[in-house]
Design a protein around this motif. Structure first.
Motif, PDB file in Angstrom:
ATOM      1  N   PHE A 148      43.942  34.605  53.694  1.00 55.46           N
ATOM      2  CA  PHE A 148      43.945  35.501  52.554  1.00 55.46           C
ATOM      3  C   PHE A 148      44.366  34.700  51.331  1.00 55.46           C
ATOM      4  O   PHE A 148      45.499  34.218  51.262  1.00 55.46           O
ATOM      5  N   GLU A 149      43.431  34.565  50.412  1.00 54.87           N
ATOM      6  CA  GLU A 149      43.721  33.814  49.205  1.00 54.87           C
ATOM      7  C   GLU A 149      43.963  34.781  48.046  1.00 54.87           C
ATOM      8  O   GLU A 149      43.122  35.636  47.753  1.00 54.87           O
ATOM      9  N   VAL A 150      45.115  34.670  47.452  1.00 56.80           N
ATOM     10  CA  VAL A 150      45.480  35.511  46.310  1.00 56.80           C
ATOM     11  C   VAL A 150      45.097  34.772  45.042  1.00 56.80           C
ATOM     12  O   VAL A 150      45.679  33.720  44.716  1.00 56.80           O
ATOM     13  N   THR A 151      44.103  35.294  44.352  1.00 54.73           N
ATOM     14  CA  THR A 151      43.634  34.666  43.118  1.00 54.73           C
ATOM     15  C   THR A 151      44.179  35.406  41.907  1.00 54.73           C
ATOM     16  O   THR A 151      44.701  36.523  42.022  1.00 54.73           O
ATOM     17  N   ILE A 152      44.039  34.759  40.771  1.00 57.89           N
ATOM     18  CA  ILE A 152      44.471  35.397  39.518  1.00 57.89           C
ATOM     19  C   ILE A 152      43.664  36.660  39.263  1.00 57.89           C
ATOM     20  O   ILE A 152      44.196  37.678  38.790  1.00 57.89           O
ATOM     21  N   ARG A 153      42.394  36.621  39.588  1.00 61.11           N
ATOM     22  CA  ARG A 153      41.537  37.786  39.363  1.00 61.11           C
ATOM     23  C   ARG A 153      41.984  38.977  40.199  1.00 61.11           C
ATOM     24  O   ARG A 153      42.024  40.119  39.713  1.00 61.11           O
ATOM     25  N   SER A 154      42.323  38.733  41.465  1.00 61.12           N
ATOM     26  CA  SER A 154      42.775  39.839  42.319  1.00 61.12           C
ATOM     27  C   SER A 154      44.105  40.396  41.848  1.00 61.12           C
ATOM     28  O   SER A 154      44.329  41.612  41.876  1.00 61.12           O
ATOM     29  N   LEU A 155      45.011  39.524  41.397  1.00 66.52           N
ATOM     30  CA  LEU A 155      46.289  40.004  40.871  1.00 66.52           C
ATOM     31  C   LEU A 155      46.097  40.859  39.625  1.00 66.52           C
ATOM     32  O   LEU A 155      46.736  41.917  39.469  1.00 66.52           O
ATOM     33  N   VAL A 156      45.219  40.410  38.747  1.00 69.01           N
ATOM     34  CA  VAL A 156      44.936  41.206  37.537  1.00 69.01           C
ATOM     35  C   VAL A 156      44.324  42.550  37.907  1.00 69.01           C
ATOM     36  O   VAL A 156      44.671  43.592  37.319  1.00 69.01           O
ATOM     37  N   ALA A 157      43.438  42.566  38.899  1.00 72.35           N
ATOM     38  CA  ALA A 157      42.829  43.826  39.328  1.00 72.35           C
ATOM     39  C   ALA A 157      43.868  44.789  39.877  1.00 72.35           C
ATOM     40  O   ALA A 157      43.852  45.994  39.578  1.00 72.35           O
ATOM     41  N   VAL A 158      44.800  44.260  40.688  1.00 72.27           N
ATOM     42  CA  VAL A 158      45.852  45.116  41.244  1.00 72.27           C
ATOM     43  C   VAL A 158      46.729  45.680  40.131  1.00 72.27           C
ATOM     44  O   VAL A 158      47.076  46.877  40.120  1.00 72.27           O
ATOM     45  N   VAL A 159      47.093  44.834  39.169  1.00 68.91           N
ATOM     46  CA  VAL A 159      47.925  45.300  38.053  1.00 68.91           C
ATOM     47  C   VAL A 159      47.208  46.375  37.243  1.00 68.91           C
ATOM     48  O   VAL A 159      47.802  47.395  36.859  1.00 68.91           O
ATOM     49  N   LEU A 160      45.904  46.179  37.006  1.00 72.13           N
ATOM     50  CA  LEU A 160      45.145  47.171  36.249  1.00 72.13           C
ATOM     51  C   LEU A 160      45.037  48.492  37.002  1.00 72.13           C
ATOM     52  O   LEU A 160      45.136  49.565  36.392  1.00 72.13           O
ATOM     53  N   VAL A 161      44.841  48.431  38.314  1.00 77.96           N
ATOM     54  CA  VAL A 161      44.760  49.664  39.100  1.00 77.96           C
ATOM     55  C   VAL A 161      46.085  50.415  39.073  1.00 77.96           C
ATOM     56  O   VAL A 161      46.136  51.642  38.890  1.00 77.96           O
ATOM     57  N   VAL A 162      47.188  49.681  39.260  1.00 74.82           N
ATOM     58  CA  VAL A 162      48.514  50.320  39.216  1.00 74.82           C
ATOM     59  C   VAL A 162      48.777  50.928  37.846  1.00 74.82           C
ATOM     60  O   VAL A 162      49.291  52.055  37.723  1.00 74.82           O
TER      61      VAL A 162
END
Length: 413
Positions: free
Chosen positions: A20-34
């Motif tokens: 499981f690779e945590v990328t900057i894009r996935s982190l930004v997506a999670v923050v935007l969803v929250v």
């Protein structure tokens, strides 16, 4: 050849590693969803006002359209319809609230007499003697002191609901006045090749909301008539006021039954304890009949939902969202089923039928024709054409369903 597995020489397979690779894009997506969920939670009252306004628009737009067919300008028709609705609501409140206040004042004045009669009735049985003693020791000054904060919070909540209601009414007026521009802006953000399907979804949503409102009118009307007949038979004072109040409160699931039955039983007790008991039992029986039989039948036909889905949706909505959840459960359930059907979603256990393929080919042909007709037109004009095409097809589908029902009836006979 590869070695064959046996008990002496087993084949060792490499273990499977999942990364499981945590990328900057996935982190930004999670923050935007929250952040979006947090904003929706904070804006929940605003969303409820918007939903209420849209329901008003769907309920009143047929009346405005009927006035338009009689050569009345749309803005004038909107004003006439809303003035009529607000005037009717004000008249109902004017006829309902003063008699209720008079009845409450009368109950307060005769409270000692009513309480003495109730204590005497409870003392006749050993099972209710403790209740009689507790009722005799009630001190109203202590209850008033302990309920001041509750009364203040309830009053503030009532004013807040009134303000949201007024906001929903004005928002509905603005939506109806700016209908064409708002519809054009909404269609502008949707790719043109999906306009027909999007228009079909919007039309079905209006049909669902209209069916839900009609169901509410039917159930509230039946509740009003039932209460009126019940109280007139037992000669309970202010029967008309209690009937109107019960019909309005029937909109609220669960809590509406308590708000309706409690004052009726108290008023009936002024006639006699036996009358109060009979009214209580009959009201409980009707509430069970309404929730178990009437609601599934009425809303099942209006929303085209199975009775089991109606009953289960009310339970789930009330459990998850309380009163608001129960109010929105049925239209949401009907909307989900409609989206599955209109978006041609293939369910895992369902096979594609030949008639489904015909419908999909017709959808594609209709969408290509629409794109051709609206190639150089703005979104506002294109949306009007999409709505016109969708309504024509809906009329054709209704006629086809009617013909199929007639054919089935002929075959049955």
């Amino acid at each position: 050849m590869p070695p064959q597995p046996n008990s002496e020489n087993p084949v060792v397979r490499p273990s499977r590693v999942v990364k499981f690779e945590v990328t900057i894009r996935s982190l930004v997506a999670v923050v935007l969803v929250v952040a979006a969920m947090w904003c929706l939670w904070k804006l929940l009252p605003v969303l409820l006002v918007l939903i209420a306004a849209l329901m008003l628009v769907v309920a009143l737009d047929p009346l405005v359209h009927a006035l338009e067919t009689r050569k009345v300008r749309r803005n004038y028709g909107i004003g006439v319809v809303f003035i009529g609705v607000v005037g009717t609501l004000g008249l109902v409140l004017f006829l309902t609230l003063p008699p209720l206040f008079v009845q409450v004042n009368s109950l307060v004045e005769h409270e000692p007499e009513i309480r003495a009669r109730l204590i005497g009735f409870l003392e006749q049985s050993r099972l209710t003697t403790a209740l009689a003693n507790g009722l005799r020791e009630v001190r109203y000054d202590e209850l008033l002191n302990s309920s001041k904060s509750l009364v203040l919070s309830a009053t503030a909540r009532a004013f807040e609901i009134l303000a949201y209601t007024v906001a929903a009414i004005f928002l509905a007026v603005y939506i109806m006045v700016d209908r064409d521009r708002l519809r054009g802006a909404l269609f502008a953000v949707v790719p043109r090749r999906h306009h027909i399907r999007f228009s079909r979804v919007l039309l079905n949503l209006t049909i669902i909301v209209g069916g839900y409102i009609r169901g509410q009118i039917i159930t509230c009307g039946l509740m009003t008539v039932f209460i009126l007949i019940l109280l007139l038979v037992f000669r309970v004072p202010n029967a008309m006021a209690f009937a109107a109040f019960g019909g309005l409160m029937d909109v609220l699931p669960y809590i509406g039954a308590f708000l309706t039955t409690a004052p009726m039983v108290v008023a009936a007790y002024a006639v006699s304890p036996a009358t109060a008991l009979i009214v209580f039992v009959i009201m409980c029986a009707y509430q069970e009949f309404e929730s178990r039989i009437l609601l599934p039948v009425v809303y099942g036909r209006a929303l085209r939902l199975p009775s089991s889905v109606v009953f289960f949706s009310l339970i789930v909505g009330g459990t998850l969202g309380g009163i608001v959840g129960a109010l929105l459960a049925l239209p949401l359930a009907a909307a989900v089923l409609m989206l599955i059907e209109e978006l041609r979603v293939e369910l895992p256990g369902e096979t594609v039928q030949p008639e489904d393929m015909v419908v999909r080919q017709k959808d594609e042909q209709e969408e290509r024709e629409y794109v051709r007709r609206t190639e150089n037109q703005p979104a506002e004009a294109a949306s009007a054409i999409a709505v016109e095409i969708t309504r024509e097809r809906k009329s054709e589908e209704i006629e086809e369903e009617a013909e199929k029902k007639v054919e089935k009836g002929d075959l049955a006979t």
